[in-house]
Design a protein around this motif. Structure first.
Motif, mmCIF file in Angstrom:
data_model
loop_
_atom_site.group_PDB
_atom_site.id
_atom_site.type_symbol
_atom_site.label_atom_id
_atom_site.label_comp_id
_atom_site.label_asym_id
_atom_site.label_seq_id
_atom_site.Cartn_x
_atom_site.Cartn_y
_atom_site.Cartn_z
ATOM 1 N N SER A 1 -31.250 -15.217 -19.585
ATOM 2 C CA SER A 1 -31.647 -16.238 -18.617
ATOM 3 C C SER A 1 -33.108 -16.597 -18.799
ATOM 4 O O SER A 1 -33.871 -15.858 -19.427
ATOM 5 N N THR B 1 -32.458 -10.645 -14.947
ATOM 6 C CA THR B 1 -31.416 -10.867 -13.945
ATOM 7 C C THR B 1 -30.576 -9.609 -13.785
ATOM 8 O O THR B 1 -30.559 -8.746 -14.664
ATOM 9 N N LYS B 2 -29.883 -9.533 -12.663
ATOM 10 C CA LYS B 2 -29.060 -8.354 -12.356
ATOM 11 C C LYS B 2 -27.941 -8.205 -13.388
ATOM 12 O O LYS B 2 -27.644 -7.104 -13.831
ATOM 13 N N TYR B 3 -27.300 -9.318 -13.730
ATOM 14 C CA TYR B 3 -26.230 -9.293 -14.730
ATOM 15 C C TYR B 3 -26.606 -10.203 -15.897
ATOM 16 O O TYR B 3 -27.626 -10.896 -15.847
ATOM 17 N N ASN B 4 -25.781 -10.202 -16.931
ATOM 18 C CA ASN B 4 -26.105 -11.019 -18.105
ATOM 19 C C ASN B 4 -24.813 -11.551 -18.723
ATOM 20 O O ASN B 4 -24.290 -10.997 -19.694
ATOM 21 N N PHE B 5 -24.296 -12.629 -18.147
ATOM 22 C CA PHE B 5 -23.013 -13.224 -18.523
ATOM 23 C C PHE B 5 -22.990 -13.599 -20.005
ATOM 24 O O PHE B 5 -23.867 -14.320 -20.481
ATOM 25 N N LYS B 6 -21.977 -13.106 -20.719
ATOM 26 C CA LYS B 6 -21.790 -13.419 -22.143
ATOM 27 C C LYS B 6 -23.046 -13.125 -22.963
ATOM 28 O O LYS B 6 -23.257 -13.764 -24.008
ATOM 29 N N LEU C 1 -31.735 -29.410 -14.132
ATOM 30 C CA LEU C 1 -32.557 -28.828 -13.067
ATOM 31 C C LEU C 1 -33.147 -29.897 -12.149
ATOM 32 O O LEU C 1 -33.736 -29.591 -11.117
ATOM 33 N N THR D 1 -29.724 -24.087 -21.310
ATOM 34 C CA THR D 1 -29.587 -25.130 -20.290
ATOM 35 C C THR D 1 -30.539 -26.270 -20.612
ATOM 36 O O THR D 1 -31.689 -26.058 -20.970
ATOM 37 N N ARG E 1 -25.941 -14.096 -22.685
ATOM 38 C CA ARG E 1 -26.691 -15.303 -23.008
ATOM 39 C C ARG E 1 -28.160 -15.186 -22.694
ATOM 40 O O ARG E 1 -28.991 -15.873 -23.266
ATOM 41 N N ILE F 1 -33.750 -19.906 -11.866
ATOM 42 C CA ILE F 1 -33.291 -19.062 -12.972
ATOM 43 C C ILE F 1 -32.052 -19.752 -13.530
ATOM 44 O O ILE F 1 -31.197 -20.209 -12.761
ATOM 45 N N PHE F 2 -31.978 -19.849 -14.851
ATOM 46 C CA PHE F 2 -30.883 -20.617 -15.451
ATOM 47 C C PHE F 2 -30.588 -20.046 -16.830
ATOM 48 O O PHE F 2 -31.451 -19.406 -17.441
ATOM 49 N N PRO F 3 -29.364 -20.249 -17.315
ATOM 50 C CA PRO F 3 -28.998 -19.618 -18.588
ATOM 51 C C PRO F 3 -29.763 -20.226 -19.763
ATOM 52 O O PRO F 3 -30.063 -21.421 -19.760
#
Lengths: 623, 623
Positions: free
Chosen positions: A556, A547-552, A468, A463, A554, A458-460
């Motif tokens: 995933s 995903t559990k969270y979602n930074f900025k 990877l 990317t 962005r 899993i990656f933003p």
């Protein structure tokens, strides 16, 4: 393999290098690159000029002939083959070795002062011309374009340029009409303030017009260029292909259209003069967009001030992101492909112990099973069917001289794929038809761990694939192992099996970020020279990840395997898998069983279905 | 912070931009970059010209002043600070945002036709000059070098260039004499067939001669250049520093030496004319080696045909691989540094609950404890002492306006380091002096997993650091989190805390491969705007790794932490760690306890020892 005798040919070439009939001034060196005028990976027989002059027919190599020397640059894959295929007139330049000079440095070392180095400006990409020309100029030489290809002048039985019928693809396959693709392209052009876009790559022409061809083996493309203006569309293509009513209708050649969608069909050979005319018509600040890998000839047709060059064209980027019709087509193609492979592996399991199956027979059988599937067109690349030590040769292709018989004592590696009208496949499975050794299982399991690490990553959003690559190697690295190739490449949709601008490789930095809808391969491996090769390859679709969270904000991404062919559990050392990896394998096999099982049943292939069910039994950890 | 009023200054600058006293022809724009003539990261007050003209004193930014406009380019770290420090004369150009023009594009859009753009050729690196000049020229403008720095002409109270005494380092610190370094450098020069090497980076001059200085804060360097020929050594340096008997003896200035080791000392300001003389003396094929980041002025002093430019100099690469004396010194420095931090954290644990400790007090206390250690010289960078929301500002430095009081309710992040005569340190620890929330622990644990993934990684010899960057992010990515900075940088040995040519970052591709003896930081983080910041940083040494197999005899590498400071176990959610990760933490803490415990005991710091023993209790998994 006995080498090609080239003494006479080289003599003839050296004559034309001095002949006023072909060159304005004599050239002291002539470069013969691998490629065609479209920088294609696979080329037509008429473009195999380097193979003609040297005898060496590997996929990569550049020949340079001077008055005294003939030298061939190629990479590690082909050192042996090139040495076998070329006679004593040729010096092999082993690229990647420390002491091997670059082509430019070698030229500087052997040429008399003030030499002219000739090359066909259609065959050399502009970026390469620039690099080479700079080095030569600083050493007092000149790189000069030679309009007539000098190899062609001595190649008396040169095959004709292919000109095969075209296939039209309707909306159910492409999802977007060529008109809408033109609209989108023009909007990208407007964004960058360019007035013209020159389509030089064959797969880009094919994609843009929703057409396919068969001028080149494996890649369903046809020889053509296109020049797109804000109000004009020019298609440069030869032969009677535009008289085909289906093609005429598809391109609406006989309809009354708004002028900006009217396609002007022009001869393939007129691209240069037409582009020169475009170039001459420009006013300051008007730009023409070209790939920086387009040929020097076409790039130079546009005055430098008007050139707008990028490593990836807007078509290359748009083409990489598949729409729903394309991904659905790719799914269908992969289901059919998996059916064929289940049949093959079931057949191999029965036949290999008899000692009658060679690598070539196995490859042919794979093609036979594939060709039974709906909308099969051709293979998507030359099948790599390799057993035992041949498996360690990464770009192996069985030929009678190397053809080995499959046995219950050796690992068998099959890397193969096909073109279906709805999609392109590329899959590698590594099988043992007897009892693998603990060491073979250990290595296989490390490769599998790498495959899963990429597939489940899993990656933003945003990317790049090269970030990877190390995930695929980590398990191998931990015990001192590795493989010397990239991990994945972009895959076209009923188009080239290798395409840009994305991929998964430590070798690049300039790949475009991955986004949902892109399709790449995931193919780590491990190769032990002289004994065996292991590779596990799926084609995977980039999809959004929860995903559990979602930074900025962005978002995933992750991958969904399109390839659904069992991974031989006999080769897995379960004790080396984490619980997460074990679950991945079992989930993957469950999906293979459901999706491919249903299709095998529908097609009445019940024996292969039994094989599939056996091969997808869940793995259990023995405590 | 109130902005600096620059109306009068800009008026003066615009006058000198037209004054025949300073410019041959009027310039319509003048560029004021951040750097000094050595492209240093930390610069002396006399070089803070961009801060002087604009008021904005962040570490990165470029000012451009035209007749009508004054614009400042800086990156996301400094948007707020720049906006606060600059008055209305200035337009802030936010780099990294989509709509922000590049400096070149902006110049083209605002300048009248055929303009001249001036810049101090000593301040602009050659590669940047080249890029900028090309764009300007293609738009009909000219980039022109202005010999006299125009800011200096209006900066009436400009501080003097520092000229502090030098420190000599003997063999016990450096492991290699300056003579042997010269010999090794000359052999690299011979390999590349260059006759001269120009040392322009301050840390490279310091390293080559085994000297240190204090002309610039944090970096123990001094203003100097060197020009090394095959038979000559020229050191360009000012002041009476060469009259110091210790320095004279160290450099053997008064000894009878073979001529090729005789150092000619010359004035700092004479480098340009000397280099021009070298350039004029060259015959064809004789080359001068410079970094491609050397100033345009020095690069252009050598005629183009004789320039040999590389991104990394042989000194940069040699300096990065530490010898045994240097790694032993780095170990000693890190033990002392850990002692100071154990004292600090023990003190904070007692004092924070009282509500009397601010970020500045904590930073000062850290410096106080460090300064008690043997051979302490100065800090290696401005201490990042940040609590609560300030921790989310990645390059935060507490100032009275932002100074926050540490409390038992907020996370505290301390990123700090020092210069000792035997080594350079850089360590980040994130602590909670009360009870962290489950979410804070979760985030901390992901960061820790990333830290361990890099620190424990095994990878083949020849791997570039950027290929390890994703390992640090994988655990964060899995749940949608990330951090927007690289993972690690090279660290000097009693030299710059940030040095090339290696590092661990997704942002670069041109880093040199890691090799045993290199030293980098491992510092993943997680930052939540407005609430907290987490970072866990160790300095780690690249060492050979033992592996089960050894593919192609390449050998493998891994890291050994030099930083030995407990990682707060209170912040760890043990349930998120694998057994391997748990073991890593316990082994690390065991080593901290042994090594730092012994030193705390030796120094009689028994309370801090008790703290260390408490903080290094093994973690146990609760089932």
């Amino acid at each position: 393999m006995s080498p090609k005798i080239t003494t006479e040919l080289l003599k003839q070439l050296r004559q034309v290098m001095k002949s006023p009939k072909y060159v304005q001034e004599p050239v002291q060196a002539y470069i013969v690159p691998s490629g065609d005028a479209h920088q294609s990976e696979y080329i037509a027989p008429c473009d195999c000029r380097r193979a003609f002059i040297s005898g060496f027919d590997g996929s990569a190599g550049t020949a340079i002939v001077t008055e005294q020397h003939a030298a061939m640059w190629t990479d590690g894959r082909y050192f042996l083959q090139a040495a076998n295929q070329m006679d004593n007139n040729w010096t092999l330049m082993k690229m990647g070795l420390k002491d091997t000079p670059t082509q430019e440095d070698w030229l500087v070392s052997v040429l008399p002062e003030g030499s002219k180095v000739g090359v066909d400006p259609f065959i050399i990409p502009a970026d390469q011309w620039k690099r080479m020309s700079k080095v030569l100029r600083s050493a007092g030489h000149d790189l000069v374009p030679i309009k007539e290809n000098l190899i062609d002048t001595i190649w008396t039985d040169c095959p004709q340029r292919p000109c095969k019928p075209l296939i039209t693809l309707d909306l159910s396959y492409t999802g977007v009409s060529w008109r809408d693709k033109i609209v989108a392209l023009r909007s990208k052009m407007a964004e960058r303030k360019v007035l013209w876009f020159v389509v030089t790559a064959l797969d880009e022409v094919a994609w843009l017009f929703n057409l396919r061809g068969s001028d080149v083996e494996y890649n369903p493309v046809f020889f053509a260029y296109a020049v797109i203006g804000m109000n004009t569309i020019r298609l440069f293509i030869d032969g009677d292909r535009m008289t085909d009513p289906a093609v005429r209708e598809h391109l609406q050649l006989d309809s009354t259209l708004e002028p900006e969608f009217k396609i002007q069909v022009m001869p393939y050979g007129s691209i240069l003069t037409e582009l020169q005319a475009v170039g001459a018509s420009l006013s300051p600040k008007e730009k023409v967009w070209l790939s920086d890998k387009a040929s020097y000839a076409l790039t130079e047709a546009v005055p430098k001030a008007y050139q707008y060059l990028t490593p990836y064209t807007p078509i290359c980027i748009a083409k990489a992101v598949k729409n729903t019709s394309e991904t659905e087509g790719m799914r269908r193609a992969h289901v059919k492909d998996a059916v064929a492979l289940c049949e093959l592996f079931n057949w191999l399991e029965k036949e290999v112990p008899k000692g009658t199956v060679t690598e070539i027979i196995a490859a042919d059988k794979a093609e036979e099973f594939r060709s039974q599937q709906k909308d099969f067109v051709e293979l998507s690349f030359a099948t790599i069917s390799s057993t035992g030590p041949n498996g360690a040769i990464i770009h192996y292709k069985p030929v009678p001289e190397t053809n080995r018989t499959l046995s219950v004592n050796e690992i068998y590696l099959l890397d193969s794929g096909a073109q279906y009208k709805d999609g392109t496949t590329d899959v590698t499975r590594t099988m043992h038809f007897g009892t693998p050794s603990a060491y073979e299982k250990e290595c296989f399991t490390y490769v599998l761990k790498g495959h899963i690490a990429v597939s489940a990553a899993i990656f933003p959003n945003g990317t790049k694939g090269h970030l990877l690559d190390s995930f695929a190697r980590s398990a191998l690295w931990d015990c001192g192992l590795d493989y010397l190739h990239g991990t994945g490449h972009g895959v076209g949709s009923f188009l080239n099996v290798h395409e840009g601008p994305c991929g998964i490789s430590y070798k690049t930095f300039a790949d475009e970020p991955l986004e949902a809808g892109m399709i790449v391969s995931d193919e780590p491996g491990y190769y032990e020279d002289g004994s065996f090769g292991i590779r596990i390859e799926n084609v995977v679709l980039v999809i959004p990840a929860e995903t559990k969270y979602n930074f900025k904000n962005r978002g995933s991404l992750t991958f969904e395997p399109l390839t659904l062919v069992p991974i031989q559990t006999k080769m897995i050392d379960v004790s080396l898998l984490t619980q997460k990896e074990l679950n991945w394998v079992n989930d993957y096999h469950q999906k293979c069983r459901e999706v491919i099982g249903a299709e095998l049943e529908r097609q009445g292939r019940l024996e292969a279905l039994q094989w599939l069910i056996r091969e997808t039994e869940p793995l259990i950890r023995v405590q």
